[in-house]
Design a protein around this motif. Structure first.
Motif, mmCIF file in Angstrom:
data_model
loop_
_atom_site.group_PDB
_atom_site.id
_atom_site.type_symbol
_atom_site.label_atom_id
_atom_site.label_comp_id
_atom_site.label_asym_id
_atom_site.label_seq_id
_atom_site.Cartn_x
_atom_site.Cartn_y
_atom_site.Cartn_z
ATOM 1 N N HIS A 1 15.227 28.337 54.248
ATOM 2 C CA HIS A 1 14.508 29.610 54.296
ATOM 3 C C HIS A 1 14.530 30.330 52.955
ATOM 4 O O HIS A 1 13.468 30.629 52.413
ATOM 5 C CB HIS A 1 14.861 30.535 55.457
ATOM 6 C CG HIS A 1 13.971 31.733 55.369
ATOM 7 N ND1 HIS A 1 12.645 31.681 55.718
ATOM 8 C CD2 HIS A 1 14.158 32.951 54.819
ATOM 9 C CE1 HIS A 1 12.062 32.822 55.414
ATOM 10 N NE2 HIS A 1 12.960 33.616 54.865
ATOM 11 N N HIS B 1 15.570 31.857 62.315
ATOM 12 C CA HIS B 1 14.217 32.036 62.865
ATOM 13 C C HIS B 1 13.446 30.711 62.909
ATOM 14 O O HIS B 1 12.354 30.669 63.439
ATOM 15 C CB HIS B 1 13.445 33.135 62.132
ATOM 16 C CG HIS B 1 13.078 32.840 60.715
ATOM 17 N ND1 HIS B 1 12.925 33.816 59.771
ATOM 18 C CD2 HIS B 1 12.840 31.692 60.052
ATOM 19 C CE1 HIS B 1 12.603 33.285 58.609
ATOM 20 N NE2 HIS B 1 12.540 31.994 58.755
ATOM 21 N N HIS B 2 14.027 29.657 62.356
ATOM 22 C CA HIS B 2 13.368 28.360 62.473
ATOM 23 C C HIS B 2 13.735 27.616 63.755
ATOM 24 O O HIS B 2 13.167 26.568 64.034
ATOM 25 C CB HIS B 2 13.675 27.489 61.249
ATOM 26 C CG HIS B 2 13.025 28.037 60.027
ATOM 27 N ND1 HIS B 2 11.736 27.727 59.687
ATOM 28 C CD2 HIS B 2 13.454 28.922 59.105
ATOM 29 C CE1 HIS B 2 11.413 28.385 58.586
ATOM 30 N NE2 HIS B 2 12.437 29.123 58.212
HETATM 31 CU CU LIG Z 1 12.237 30.744 57.212
#
Ligand SMILES: [Cu+2]
Ligand code: HEM
Length: 554
Positions: free
Chosen positions: A259, A308-309
């Motif tokens: 990220h 969030h993945h």
């Molecule tokens: Cu990300």
């Protein structure tokens, strides 16, 4: 040795003078340690890799012309193609083009330095790129694999032996950018000219600094994850084994870097937005403090939101927190738009090719950023996760945000690096070509994604075929268009009109170097001292730099 091992490495290591050649393309392919040659080598490698990975994208789009696939022999080949495409584009193009190529060249003169702190480290890590790219690209030929570019176990360790090459190549590319980050930070700390205080360093330096901090902190996690996975395959360790191993920990470690890595791609690009916008609107930089806060804010938040993945995998109390944090990233992002638009407002805008590409990049990234909010909203994510919507999103951010700006920067700095101008007509022609077919292609992906097109799957239901044909045809036009800047750059290198030292009228220090710059950047026997703001474009703004007698002879 003709390739420079002796003159460039061995002799200087024992106290001898390094010999420096300032002519000919050959100097970029020697084992020299000069930062500008290293930078140009990174640029050449990034362009070459871009074309290799681009050909794979074309193959994928041919395959998707039919619901049953019409190019690859089987699904495994399809997986390998998008994996190699993704890994090379991310780790050898997006991560290295601006940092390694533009950064190594322009960061030292921008802070008034004549060299970098670790020129040998930089030189050698640029040479990591070709073997790593070859290892990734040839992985299907040495056993193949099915796990996709993220290499999630247990699929990675159960699949073919090609993944071994894949992980080795990936880890080596990460190492290359990591070494670069260490060199940048050391150079910024130790080599700044007198008077180059924190409130005066150029925006691009902030961009490189924040990307470097992210790399230094997070590369070790993901590089170790690659290596542990490799050990599981080669020496029989059980780090990620299904029984007794921490299988899911790989995903965590993978996203710890990946990220923040997206901000490694775009922070230097955003910094270039501001550099280029200031010069071409001849207006003082608006909200410098906000932009600086933007860099700090993004470094602070972006490291913490990797979860969030896997919203679809972890259903627990962390979800709202990670969702909130992710969406907060938009706030510091907004600061850059604030600074950019505030500077443009009322400026005397010259729509040169670099400026045009930067404005296009801002539009594209806005669309990419807004669709990121859909991704990060958990209820919406459950619908669009693993669809082409996500593919649309990250291409808008990376191609739209980073690649447009990289090309802008190549045109912007070309006269400084080579002493010649690129052809403006063809540069602008391609900018529009790129903008139009980029949007046709990737906006189509949002639509087909919402319609139910899965990512990473070689086949699809027939009702999606018309939309996929639209995307593929536009993708072919988009891809073919890249021959225009390639020819433009190569032709202009030999035949372009001779450029003046400062053709755009930039105030930052890199524009004070002769074109092309000599070994020591500033050959005048004088050192720069910064006395005023670089971004002040008022009527009677003071010169930002004065030159004083150099203590060391040059
Ligand atoms: Cu990300
Ligand atoms: C710096 C700009 C950005 C870049 C370069 C970027 C890049 C990416 C990439 C490469 C992926 C796909 C990873 C994969 O293969 O699964 C992705 C997914 C995602 N992005 Fe971004 N992104 C950016 C900004 C944002 C923003 C501003 C948000 C939210 C406000 C966001 C939220 C997400 C989420 C939640 C996913 C996961 C989607 C899913 O797979 O379900 N991104 N992004």
């Amino acid at each position: 040795m003709g390739i420079g091992v002796w003159e460039g490495w061995v002799k200087p290591s024992f106290g001898g003078e390094e010999t420096w050649i300032n002519k000919g393309v050959g100097r970029y392919f020697r084992f020299g340690t000069e930062a500008k040659a290293t930078a140009t080598r990174y640029t050449i490698f990034a362009i070459a890799t871009f074309f290799i990975a681009g050909m794979l994208a074309m193959a994928i789009r041919i395959d998707l012309l039919s619901p049953h696939g019409m190019f690859f022999a089987n699904k495994e080949q399809y997986n390998e193609a998008f994996s190699i495409h993704g890994t090379l584009m991310l780790l050898a193009v997006a991560a290295l083009a601006i940092l390694g190529g533009i950064g190594n060249f322009m960061l030292p003169p921008m802070i008034g330095a004549r060299q970098v702190v670790y020129p040998k480290l930089m030189g050698i890590s640029s040479w990591f790129v070709p073997p790593a790219v070859i290892a990734v690209a040839m992985s299907p030929m040495v056993g193949g694999y099915e796990s996709g570019w993220m290499g999630f176990p247990p699929l990675s360790t159960l699949g073919g032996t090609g993944i071994i090459f894949y992980f080795m190549g990936g880890a080596t590319l990460l190492l290359s950018s990591w070494a670069g980050a260490i060199n940048f930070v050391a150079t910024m700390v130790f080599m700044r000219a007198k008077g180059m205080t924190l409130s005066r360093v150029p925006m691009f330096v902030y961009g490189i600094a924040s990307a470097s901090v992210l790399l230094i902190i997070f590369v070790p996690y993901t590089a170790s994850a690659f290596l542990f996975n490799l050990f599981d395959m080669v020496v029989g360790t059980q780090f990620y084994a299904l029984k007794g191993g921490l299988t899911l920990a790989y995903q965590d470690m993978f996203w710890w870097l990946f990220h923040p890595e997206v901000y490694v791609f775009v922070l230097p690009a955003w910094a270039l937005w501001l550099e280029i916008i200031v010069v071409f609107s001849r207006r003082s930089l608006f909200g410098r403090g906000w932009a600086a806060a933007g860099f700090v804010g993004i470094v602070a938040i972006s490291g913490a939101v990797g979860v969030h993945h896997f919203f679809t995998q972890v259903g627990d109390v962390r979800l709202p927190i990670i969702m909130g944090l992710t969406e907060m990233v938009s706030v510091p992002t907004g600061f850059f738009y604030l600074a950019a638009i505030g500077t443009l407002w009322g400026g005397r805008i010259r729509l040169t090719s670099p400026m045009l590409l930067v404005l296009m990049s801002m539009v594209n990234f806005l669309i990419g950023g807004l669709t990121g909010v859909f991704n990060s909203d958990v209820p919406a994510n459950l619908q669009i996760h693993n669809t082409f919507f996500v593919i649309g999103h990250f291409h808008y951010t990376i191609l739209g945000g980073m690649l447009f700006t990289w090309i802008a920067a190549l045109y912007y700095y070309f006269p400084k690096v080579t002493g010649r101008m690129v052809n403006e007509f063809w540069a602008k022609f391609h900018a529009w070509w790129f903008f139009i077919f980029f949007n046709f292609t990737f906006f189509g992906m949002y639509i087909v994604g919402i319609d139910g097109m899965n990512r990473r799957i070689a086949t699809y239901l027939p009702y999606l075929q018309p939309m996929n044909e639209w995307i593929s045809i536009n993708a072919f036009l988009l891809g073919a268009g890249f021959l225009i800047p390639l020819v433009n750059l190569v032709y202009s290198y030999y035949r372009g009109p001779i450029a003046s030292t400062n053709p755009w009228g930039g105030k930052t220090l890199e524009w004070q170097m002769p074109s092309p710059p000599p070994y020591e950047n500033f050959p005048f026997g004088k050192d720069p001292v910064v006395v005023a703001d670089f971004y002040n474009y008022e009527e009677n703004a003071p010169d930002p730099v004065i030159w004083v007698e150099s203590k060391q002879s040059t």
